[in-house]
Design a protein around this motif. Structure first.
Motif, PDB file in Angstrom:
ATOM      1  N   LEU A  47       0.658  -0.910  -0.044  1.00 42.73           N
ATOM      2  CA  LEU A  47       0.404   0.046   0.330  1.00 42.73           C
ATOM      3  C   LEU A  47       0.736   1.334  -0.132  1.00 42.73           C
ATOM      4  O   LEU A  47       1.601   1.169   0.977  1.00 42.73           O
ATOM      5  CB  LEU A  47      -0.883   0.246   1.245  1.00 42.73           C
ATOM      6  CG  LEU A  47      -2.090  -0.989   1.154  1.00 42.73           C
ATOM      7  CD1 LEU A  47      -2.494  -1.003   2.968  1.00 42.73           C
ATOM      8  CD2 LEU A  47      -2.987  -0.668   0.471  1.00 42.73           C
ATOM      9  N   GLY A  48       0.710   1.964  -0.470  1.00 46.17           N
ATOM     10  CA  GLY A  48       1.884   3.225  -0.448  1.00 46.17           C
ATOM     11  C   GLY A  48       0.689   4.333  -0.556  1.00 46.17           C
ATOM     12  O   GLY A  48      -0.638   4.489   0.084  1.00 46.17           O
ATOM     13  N   ASN A  49       1.233   5.834   0.540  1.00 41.83           N
ATOM     14  CA  ASN A  49       1.266   6.742   0.749  1.00 41.83           C
ATOM     15  C   ASN A  49       0.754   7.372   0.442  1.00 41.83           C
ATOM     16  O   ASN A  49       1.106   8.695   0.147  1.00 41.83           O
ATOM     17  CB  ASN A  49       2.083   6.939   1.574  1.00 41.83           C
ATOM     18  CG  ASN A  49       2.925   6.560   3.288  1.00 41.83           C
ATOM     19  OD1 ASN A  49       2.664   5.650   3.550  1.00 41.83           O
ATOM     20  ND2 ASN A  49       4.040   6.908   3.004  1.00 41.83           N
ATOM     21  N   THR A  50      -0.703   7.090  -0.354  1.00 47.84           N
ATOM     22  CA  THR A  50      -1.262   7.891  -1.572  1.00 47.84           C
ATOM     23  C   THR A  50      -2.685   8.531  -0.887  1.00 47.84           C
ATOM     24  O   THR A  50      -2.737   7.554   0.164  1.00 47.84           O
ATOM     25  CB  THR A  50      -1.725   7.541  -2.640  1.00 47.84           C
ATOM     26  OG1 THR A  50      -3.371   5.926  -2.170  1.00 47.84           O
ATOM     27  CG2 THR A  50      -0.722   6.422  -2.688  1.00 47.84           C
ATOM     28  N   CYS A  51      -3.412  10.085  -1.293  1.00 48.02           N
ATOM     29  CA  CYS A  51      -4.467  10.633  -0.806  1.00 48.02           C
ATOM     30  C   CYS A  51      -5.339   8.937  -0.349  1.00 48.02           C
ATOM     31  O   CYS A  51      -6.516   9.188   0.513  1.00 48.02           O
ATOM     32  CB  CYS A  51      -4.959  11.410  -1.130  1.00 48.02           C
ATOM     33  SG  CYS A  51      -3.962  12.722  -1.223  1.00 48.02           S
ATOM     34  N   ALA A  52      -5.423   7.584  -1.141  1.00 45.84           N
ATOM     35  CA  ALA A  52      -6.948   7.097  -0.798  1.00 45.84           C
ATOM     36  C   ALA A  52      -6.394   5.852  -0.413  1.00 45.84           C
ATOM     37  O   ALA A  52      -7.738   5.590   0.600  1.00 45.84           O
ATOM     38  CB  ALA A  52      -6.333   5.821  -2.073  1.00 45.84           C
ATOM     39  N   ASN A  53      -5.593   6.057   0.582  1.00 49.28           N
ATOM     40  CA  ASN A  53      -5.463   4.897   2.224  1.00 49.28           C
ATOM     41  C   ASN A  53      -5.320   6.189   3.292  1.00 49.28           C
ATOM     42  O   ASN A  53      -4.461   6.336   3.532  1.00 49.28           O
ATOM     43  CB  ASN A  53      -3.860   4.648   1.597  1.00 49.28           C
ATOM     44  CG  ASN A  53      -3.481   3.499   0.713  1.00 49.28           C
ATOM     45  OD1 ASN A  53      -4.901   3.072   0.241  1.00 49.28           O
ATOM     46  ND2 ASN A  53      -3.033   2.770  -0.349  1.00 49.28           N
ATOM     47  N   CYS A  54      -5.090   7.689   2.803  1.00 46.11           N
ATOM     48  CA  CYS A  54      -5.213   8.672   4.120  1.00 46.11           C
ATOM     49  C   CYS A  54      -6.948   8.773   4.394  1.00 46.11           C
ATOM     50  O   CYS A  54      -7.660   8.676   4.446  1.00 46.11           O
ATOM     51  CB  CYS A  54      -4.883   9.845   3.399  1.00 46.11           C
ATOM     52  SG  CYS A  54      -4.555  11.130   4.822  1.00 46.11           S
ATOM     53  N   ASP A  55      -6.190   8.408   6.101  1.00 43.17           N
ATOM     54  CA  ASP A  55      -7.417   8.850   7.518  1.00 43.17           C
ATOM     55  C   ASP A  55      -8.556  10.542   6.866  1.00 43.17           C
ATOM     56  O   ASP A  55     -10.258  10.572   7.006  1.00 43.17           O
ATOM     57  CB  ASP A  55      -7.108   8.969   8.073  1.00 43.17           C
ATOM     58  CG  ASP A  55      -8.280   8.824   9.570  1.00 43.17           C
ATOM     59  OD1 ASP A  55      -9.376   8.317   9.206  1.00 43.17           O
ATOM     60  OD2 ASP A  55      -8.238   8.807  10.870  1.00 43.17           O
ATOM     61  N   LYS A  56      -7.341  11.109   6.247  1.00 46.03           N
ATOM     62  CA  LYS A  56      -7.858  12.334   6.623  1.00 46.03           C
ATOM     63  C   LYS A  56      -9.152  12.446   4.707  1.00 46.03           C
ATOM     64  O   LYS A  56      -9.070  13.880   4.760  1.00 46.03           O
ATOM     65  CB  LYS A  56      -7.007  13.872   5.589  1.00 46.03           C
ATOM     66  CG  LYS A  56      -6.028  13.470   7.261  1.00 46.03           C
ATOM     67  CD  LYS A  56      -6.648  13.351   8.410  1.00 46.03           C
ATOM     68  CE  LYS A  56      -5.976  13.704   9.755  1.00 46.03           C
ATOM     69  NZ  LYS A  56      -6.507  13.955  10.940  1.00 46.03           N
ATOM     70  N   LEU A  57      -8.682  11.662   3.578  1.00 46.55           N
ATOM     71  CA  LEU A  57      -9.712  12.066   2.453  1.00 46.55           C
ATOM     72  C   LEU A  57     -10.872  11.576   2.507  1.00 46.55           C
ATOM     73  O   LEU A  57     -11.310  10.616   3.920  1.00 46.55           O
ATOM     74  CB  LEU A  57      -9.479  10.582   1.503  1.00 46.55           C
ATOM     75  CG  LEU A  57      -9.994  10.904   0.027  1.00 46.55           C
ATOM     76  CD1 LEU A  57      -9.471  11.320  -0.843  1.00 46.55           C
ATOM     77  CD2 LEU A  57      -9.281   9.994  -0.757  1.00 46.55           C
ATOM     78  N   MET A  58     -11.885  12.892   2.193  1.00 42.82           N
ATOM     79  CA  MET A  58     -13.324  12.494   1.597  1.00 42.82           C
ATOM     80  C   MET A  58     -13.897  11.642   1.675  1.00 42.82           C
ATOM     81  O   MET A  58     -13.367  11.392   0.271  1.00 42.82           O
ATOM     82  CB  MET A  58     -14.147  13.709   1.772  1.00 42.82           C
ATOM     83  CG  MET A  58     -13.563  14.868   2.547  1.00 42.82           C
ATOM     84  SD  MET A  58     -14.098  14.535   5.158  1.00 42.82           S
ATOM     85  CE  MET A  58     -15.849  14.254   5.230  1.00 42.82           C
ATOM     86  N   SER A  59     -15.204  11.348   1.316  1.00 43.63           N
ATOM     87  CA  SER A  59     -15.528  10.402   0.292  1.00 43.63           C
ATOM     88  C   SER A  59     -16.133  10.956  -1.632  1.00 43.63           C
ATOM     89  O   SER A  59     -15.921  10.801  -2.602  1.00 43.63           O
ATOM     90  CB  SER A  59     -17.323   9.415   0.178  1.00 43.63           C
ATOM     91  OG  SER A  59     -18.284  10.581   0.268  1.00 43.63           O
ATOM     92  N   ASP A  60     -16.055  12.604  -1.586  1.00 48.87           N
ATOM     93  CA  ASP A  60     -15.424  13.208  -2.822  1.00 48.87           C
ATOM     94  C   ASP A  60     -14.197  13.693  -2.820  1.00 48.87           C
ATOM     95  O   ASP A  60     -14.090  14.761  -4.053  1.00 48.87           O
ATOM     96  CB  ASP A  60     -16.943  14.480  -2.536  1.00 48.87           C
ATOM     97  CG  ASP A  60     -15.755  15.686  -1.552  1.00 48.87           C
ATOM     98  OD1 ASP A  60     -15.301  14.821  -1.100  1.00 48.87           O
ATOM     99  OD2 ASP A  60     -17.050  16.386  -1.258  1.00 48.87           O
TER     100      ASP A  60
END
Length: 82
Positions: A5-18
């Motif tokens: 798994l990469g440190n990308t926004c897709a795996n970040c806790d701060k990313l909203m569903s939109d």
């Protein structure tokens, strides 16, 4: 080659569903990352080739490499529910 798994926004806790970053208040893509990255506490284990709609079909992006347990950037769920 190992798949991680990469440190990308897709795996970040701060990313909203939109696809909005709650730290920077901007829309981001799945390849973005930043110094404020925080890994989600729990990732969905079911996201892999065997749960992908394209697995073992002609429209699979990586037919020679696709295998149970692997993931790619074009994963598509077998079924969707709202």
């Amino acid at each position: 080659m190992a798949i991680r798994l990469g440190n990308t926004c897709a795996n970040c806790d701060k990313l909203m569903s939109d696809s909005t970053c709650t730290v920077h208040n901007v829309k981001v893509g799945h390849l973005y990352t930043c110094d404020s990255f925080e890994m989600k506490a729990r990732l969905a284990d079911e996201r892999n080739c065997t749960s992908c709609l394209r697995f073992e079909r002609e429209d699979c992006a990586n037919p020679q490499k696709a295998a149970p347990g692997m993931m790619c950037a074009v994963w598509a769920p077998r079924s969707m529910s709202a």
